[in-house]
Design a protein around this motif. Structure first.
Motif, PDB file in Angstrom:
ATOM      1  N   SER A 168       0.811  -1.209   0.000  1.00 66.26           N
ATOM      2  CA  SER A 168       0.000   0.000   0.000  1.00 66.26           C
ATOM      3  C   SER A 168       0.849   1.265   0.000  1.00 66.26           C
ATOM      4  CB  SER A 168      -0.918   0.007   1.219  1.00 66.26           C
ATOM      5  OG  SER A 168      -0.137   0.079   2.384  1.00 66.26           O
ATOM      6  N   SER A 169       2.157   1.144   0.263  1.00 62.23           N
ATOM      7  CA  SER A 169       2.980   2.339   0.388  1.00 62.23           C
ATOM      8  C   SER A 169       3.735   2.661  -0.896  1.00 62.23           C
ATOM      9  CB  SER A 169       3.991   2.144   1.518  1.00 62.23           C
ATOM     10  OG  SER A 169       4.898   1.129   1.159  1.00 62.23           O
ATOM     11  N   GLN A 170       3.424   1.979  -1.995  1.00 61.57           N
ATOM     12  CA  GLN A 170       4.226   2.167  -3.200  1.00 61.57           C
ATOM     13  C   GLN A 170       4.135   3.588  -3.757  1.00 61.57           C
ATOM     14  OE1 GLN A 170       6.496  -0.032  -4.005  1.00 61.57           O
ATOM     15  NE2 GLN A 170       5.713  -1.168  -2.261  1.00 61.57           N
ATOM     16  N   ALA A 171       3.095   4.351  -3.385  1.00 65.98           N
ATOM     17  CA  ALA A 171       2.987   5.721  -3.886  1.00 65.98           C
ATOM     18  C   ALA A 171       3.937   6.658  -3.159  1.00 65.98           C
ATOM     19  CB  ALA A 171       1.556   6.210  -3.732  1.00 65.98           C
ATOM     20  N   LEU A 172       4.494   6.221  -2.051  1.00 68.08           N
ATOM     21  CA  LEU A 172       5.407   7.082  -1.293  1.00 68.08           C
ATOM     22  C   LEU A 172       6.791   7.055  -1.939  1.00 68.08           C
ATOM     23  CD1 LEU A 172       4.398   5.924   2.291  1.00 68.08           C
ATOM     24  CD2 LEU A 172       4.140   8.246   1.406  1.00 68.08           C
ATOM     25  N   PRO A 173       7.492   8.204  -1.919  1.00 68.11           N
ATOM     26  CA  PRO A 173       8.856   8.195  -2.466  1.00 68.11           C
ATOM     27  C   PRO A 173       9.721   7.185  -1.710  1.00 68.11           C
ATOM     28  CG  PRO A 173       8.133  10.436  -1.946  1.00 68.11           C
ATOM     29  CD  PRO A 173       7.108   9.520  -1.392  1.00 68.11           C
ATOM     30  N   GLN A 174      10.675   6.574  -2.429  1.00 72.17           N
ATOM     31  CA  GLN A 174      11.484   5.530  -1.785  1.00 72.17           C
ATOM     32  C   GLN A 174      12.354   6.113  -0.664  1.00 72.17           C
ATOM     33  OE1 GLN A 174      14.075   3.401  -4.428  1.00 72.17           O
ATOM     34  NE2 GLN A 174      14.445   1.763  -2.938  1.00 72.17           N
ATOM     35  N   TYR A 175      12.914   7.300  -0.903  1.00 70.32           N
ATOM     36  CA  TYR A 175      13.814   7.875   0.095  1.00 70.32           C
ATOM     37  C   TYR A 175      13.229   9.170   0.657  1.00 70.32           C
ATOM     38  CZ  TYR A 175      17.162   4.517  -1.595  1.00 70.32           C
ATOM     39  OH  TYR A 175      17.769   3.347  -1.945  1.00 70.32           O
ATOM     40  N   PRO A 176      13.475   9.433   1.942  1.00 68.67           N
ATOM     41  CA  PRO A 176      12.977  10.675   2.520  1.00 68.67           C
ATOM     42  C   PRO A 176      13.763  11.888   2.018  1.00 68.67           C
ATOM     43  CG  PRO A 176      14.269   9.451   4.147  1.00 68.67           C
ATOM     44  CD  PRO A 176      14.190   8.592   2.923  1.00 68.67           C
ATOM     45  N   GLU A 177      13.063  12.942   1.734  1.00 66.45           N
ATOM     46  CA  GLU A 177      13.708  14.202   1.342  1.00 66.45           C
ATOM     47  C   GLU A 177      12.731  15.323   1.626  1.00 66.45           C
ATOM     48  OE1 GLU A 177      14.417  14.771  -2.851  1.00 66.45           O
ATOM     49  OE2 GLU A 177      16.073  16.158  -2.434  1.00 66.45           O
ATOM     50  N   SER A 178      13.202  16.414   2.195  1.00 66.99           N
ATOM     51  CA  SER A 178      12.275  17.501   2.513  1.00 66.99           C
ATOM     52  C   SER A 178      12.085  18.420   1.310  1.00 66.99           C
ATOM     53  CB  SER A 178      12.770  18.276   3.743  1.00 66.99           C
ATOM     54  OG  SER A 178      13.155  19.568   3.409  1.00 66.99           O
ATOM     55  N   LEU A 179      10.858  18.860   1.129  1.00 75.15           N
ATOM     56  CA  LEU A 179      10.510  19.804   0.062  1.00 75.15           C
ATOM     57  C   LEU A 179      11.378  21.062   0.170  1.00 75.15           C
ATOM     58  CD1 LEU A 179       8.597  21.307  -1.973  1.00 75.15           C
ATOM     59  CD2 LEU A 179       7.032  21.639  -0.100  1.00 75.15           C
ATOM     60  N   TRP A 180      11.590  21.525   1.406  1.00 67.05           N
ATOM     61  CA  TRP A 180      12.351  22.769   1.602  1.00 67.05           C
ATOM     62  C   TRP A 180      13.782  22.612   1.084  1.00 67.05           C
ATOM     63  CZ3 TRP A 180       8.139  24.959   2.343  1.00 67.05           C
ATOM     64  CH2 TRP A 180       7.232  24.642   3.344  1.00 67.05           C
ATOM     65  N   ARG A 181      14.392  21.484   1.426  1.00 65.83           N
ATOM     66  CA  ARG A 181      15.791  21.302   1.041  1.00 65.83           C
ATOM     67  C   ARG A 181      15.906  21.059  -0.463  1.00 65.83           C
ATOM     68  NH1 ARG A 181      19.762  21.405   4.444  1.00 65.83           N
ATOM     69  NH2 ARG A 181      21.079  20.078   3.156  1.00 65.83           N
ATOM     70  N   ALA A 182      14.904  20.365  -1.007  1.00 62.67           N
ATOM     71  CA  ALA A 182      14.955  20.074  -2.446  1.00 62.67           C
ATOM     72  C   ALA A 182      14.737  21.328  -3.290  1.00 62.67           C
ATOM     73  CB  ALA A 182      13.901  19.027  -2.794  1.00 62.67           C
ATOM     74  N   THR A 234      15.366  22.294  11.286  1.00 62.10           N
ATOM     75  CA  THR A 234      14.864  23.438  10.519  1.00 62.10           C
ATOM     76  C   THR A 234      14.591  23.063   9.061  1.00 62.10           C
ATOM     77  OG1 THR A 234      16.175  24.873  11.928  1.00 62.10           O
ATOM     78  CG2 THR A 234      15.303  25.847   9.912  1.00 62.10           C
ATOM     79  N   GLY A 235      15.424  22.209   8.510  1.00 60.10           N
ATOM     80  CA  GLY A 235      15.222  21.803   7.116  1.00 60.10           C
ATOM     81  C   GLY A 235      14.064  20.835   6.950  1.00 60.10           C
ATOM     82  N   HIS A 236      13.467  20.410   8.060  1.00 54.39           N
ATOM     83  CA  HIS A 236      12.428  19.377   8.008  1.00 54.39           C
ATOM     84  C   HIS A 236      11.175  19.769   8.784  1.00 54.39           C
ATOM     85  CE1 HIS A 236      16.223  17.423   6.996  1.00 54.39           C
ATOM     86  NE2 HIS A 236      15.486  16.631   6.250  1.00 54.39           N
ATOM     87  N   THR A 237      11.010  21.072   9.016  1.00 53.67           N
ATOM     88  CA  THR A 237       9.867  21.567   9.779  1.00 53.67           C
ATOM     89  C   THR A 237       8.621  21.652   8.882  1.00 53.67           C
ATOM     90  OG1 THR A 237       9.061  23.537  10.904  1.00 53.67           O
ATOM     91  CG2 THR A 237      10.661  23.903   9.217  1.00 53.67           C
ATOM     92  N   THR A 238       7.459  21.957   9.492  1.00 59.12           N
ATOM     93  CA  THR A 238       6.297  22.299   8.661  1.00 59.12           C
ATOM     94  C   THR A 238       6.178  23.822   8.536  1.00 59.12           C
ATOM     95  OG1 THR A 238       4.884  22.151  10.602  1.00 59.12           O
ATOM     96  CG2 THR A 238       4.926  20.244   9.153  1.00 59.12           C
ATOM     97  N   ALA A 239       7.018  24.564   9.281  1.00 61.80           N
ATOM     98  CA  ALA A 239       7.154  26.016   9.114  1.00 61.80           C
ATOM     99  C   ALA A 239       5.856  26.792   9.278  1.00 61.80           C
ATOM    100  CB  ALA A 239       7.830  26.338   7.780  1.00 61.80           C
ATOM    101  N   LYS A 240       5.137  26.509  10.361  1.00 57.42           N
ATOM    102  CA  LYS A 240       3.975  27.336  10.726  1.00 57.42           C
ATOM    103  C   LYS A 240       4.470  28.382  11.718  1.00 57.42           C
ATOM    104  CE  LYS A 240       0.675  23.469  10.722  1.00 57.42           C
ATOM    105  NZ  LYS A 240      -0.022  22.575  11.673  1.00 57.42           N
ATOM    106  N   ILE A 241       4.179  29.633  11.426  1.00 55.41           N
ATOM    107  CA  ILE A 241       4.634  30.707  12.327  1.00 55.41           C
ATOM    108  C   ILE A 241       3.420  31.162  13.113  1.00 55.41           C
ATOM    109  CG2 ILE A 241       5.949  32.865  12.433  1.00 55.41           C
ATOM    110  CD1 ILE A 241       6.463  32.303   9.370  1.00 55.41           C
TER     111      ILE A 241
END
Ligand code: FES
Length: 513
Positions: free
Chosen positions: A7-21, A75-82
């Motif tokens: 069921s998890s095949q839609a998830l990216p294989q490796y973790p990566e944050s949107l902010w860093r990418a 910080t590179g992996h936050t959801t960044a709600k202020i």
């Protein structure tokens, strides 16, 4: 073994944050000389960078040192709600610390929110700044009761919240508190501009520079690199490295615990109608929008648990995927990532002089997932203390405080928990053999009759490590979602080959092959 379920095949294989990418950050050299500065800061996340920015603006000669690259940690992996709406907190603060301190907590964070808003305007930072309302919502009758108490706390503290029975997005809920006038942004685009300003003002930044936890003398402080080769001498020293890089006699390892939480960035089928959300009920659910390649994505977060003590970590991502799909529809998940936060026993961060005796040495830690505002609270407070200025929030955040209720009970429970991890980790029966491991999977195994940590990489090579954490000897656990070894006691994390990713441990796990 430890492979993602179908069921998890839609998830990216490796973790990566949107902010860093989506951000190209500058790189900085290692410290390869001896330097002398006014203020040395260890840890280049949002707290270290904001502190360095304010101090360099005030004319201080500043150096920032980081064990890895800047902004690669929490910080590179936050959801960044202020926001000043930190889940349910104000009723609890009134109960445990009293109304005056609860009010200070709100005002400190609200001033931080205003300061960040002002800084974005002043420096004209292009960081997807978006004013938003924050919502904390209850799904069950029981949590609606807690929400009512929280709303009463808002009224007592004159926090301008609104009681709501409907939300702009289709979340199942009984009630919510709306807090207007909050914001969200792209944290790394914002911080990149602060980094440029630090450099422009003459500040220095060094990456891949791990420092020893042993400090020489009092002021001026001399911080030495882990290899003993190079030194930084400074009149003021700030630890912004999550677990303080040097404990300074503050016993932080027994007063902080680490929690992991997870995020998936999902393209919604129906456009997200705005707002930043967090649930009262467990497991926590958090939502906000962001953008990727010009398309809207929604950051679906939550599933927090103590580090090293979660269920199968991949399962956490799947749970978020299912929740997001149910609420918004799922057109794809370009990113998934997780993060680690430190929490104090009374939920109020430690900010200020590290102990009552250690003049000139400061710490900022224990932000409990609300680091966007509390990092600015810390930067302002520490700057004031360095300048010798009064700050109205010093006593609330003082790292030397000891609030008997509920600290004592939590202190005992927390340490009993660590003791349990030490014991159960050591005596746990290990059945798996290293030969049984499939490619790209890891596990605690039996190796030459002894417990060992094993990971077989995608090329089939086996990496074996001693699972004894180099901080204080707990047993690390395999985290298959991130391919790391995580310590349940104080949250140290190691790569599959044993290298330190996150302290308080400073030394790698011993390699066995
Ligand atoms: Fe303290 Fe592992 S982090 S024992």
């Amino acid at each position: 073994m430890n492979t993602p379920s179908p069921s998890s095949q839609a998830l990216p294989q490796y973790p990566e944050s949107l902010w860093r990418a989506s951000t190209k950050l500058p790189t900085f050299p290692q410290l390869t000389e001896d330097i002398t500065v006014d203020v040395g800061i260890v840890g280049a996340g949002i707290t270290g960078i904001t502190t360095a920015y304010i101090l360099s603006k005030e004319g201080y000669k500043v150096a920032l040192l980081d064990a890895g690259s800047i902004l690669q940690g929490t910080t590179g992996h936050t959801t960044a709600k202020i926001t000043t709406q930190h889940g349910l907190i104000y009723d609890q603060l009134i109960q445990t610390l009293g109304e005056a301190q609860a009010s200070k907590y709100y005002h400190a964070n609200n001033e931080a929110l205003q300061w960040i808003t002002q800084t974005v305007k002043e420096l004209q930072i292009s960081c997807e700044w978006q004013p938003e309302d924050a919502y904390v919502y209850a799904e069950s009758e029981q949590s609606a009761g807690k929400l009512q108490k929280e709303f009463k706390a808002y009224e007592k503290l004159a926090i301008p919240g609104l009681w709501k029975e409907h939300l702009p997005i289709p979340l199942q809920m009984k009630a919510a508190i709306q807090l207007p006038g909050q914001a969200q942004f792209h944290p790394l685009e914002y911080l990149k501009t602060l980094v440029e300003a630090i450099i422009k003002a003459g500040g220095k930044i060094y990456e891949h520079t791990t420092v020893s936890n042993k400090l020489e003398g009092d002021r001026p402080f001399t911080v030495t690199t882990l290899d003993g080769e190079h030194h930084m001498t400074c009149q003021h020293l700030v630890s912004a490295s999550h677990f303080p890089f040097s404990d300074g006699g503050g016993f932080f390892f027994s007063r902080l615990y680490a929690e992991r939480s997870y995020v998936v960035a999902m393209k919604p089928e129906t456009p997200f109608a705005g707002g930043m959300y967090i649930s009262v009920d467990e497991p926590t659910r958090s939502l906000r929008s962001a953008s990727w390649n010009g398309e809207q994505v929604v950051l679906v977060g939550g599933e927090s648990h103590k580090t090293g003590q979660g269920i199968c970590t991949y399962q956490h991502y799947e749970n978020l995927e299912q929740f997001g799909e149910k609420v918004l529809g799922n057109k794809g998940i370009p990113f998934r990532w997780s993060t680690q936060d430190l929490v104090t026993l009374d939920k109020v961060p430690f900010i200020g002089q590290i102990t009552s005796k250690a003049e000139g040495m400061y710490v900022a830690t224990g932000f409990a997932k609300w680091g966007m505002t509390t990092s600015a609270v810390a930067a302002k407070l520490i700057t004031d203390q360095i300048q010798g200025r009064d700050n109205p929030y010093s006593d609330l955040f003082s790292p030397s405080r000891f609030n008997a209720n509920p600290d004592v009970k939590n202190f005992v429970v927390q340490n009993a928990n660590v003791a349990k991890e030490l014991i159960t980790g050591k005596v746990g029966i290990v059945y798996t053999q290293a030969d049984e491991l499939e490619k790209d999977s890891g596990s605690v195994v039996k190796h030459h009759g002894k417990r060992a940590g094993a990971y077989r990489d995608p090329d089939g090579n086996l990496h074996l490590v001693d699972t004894t954490c180099t901080h204080m000897g707990c047993e690390v656990e395999w985290n298959e979602g991130e391919r790391t070894w995580d310590c349940p006691c104080h949250g140290s994390r190691f790569g599959y080959d044993g290298d330190v990713i996150e302290g308080p441990a400073q030394k790698p796990l011993t390699k066995l092959s």
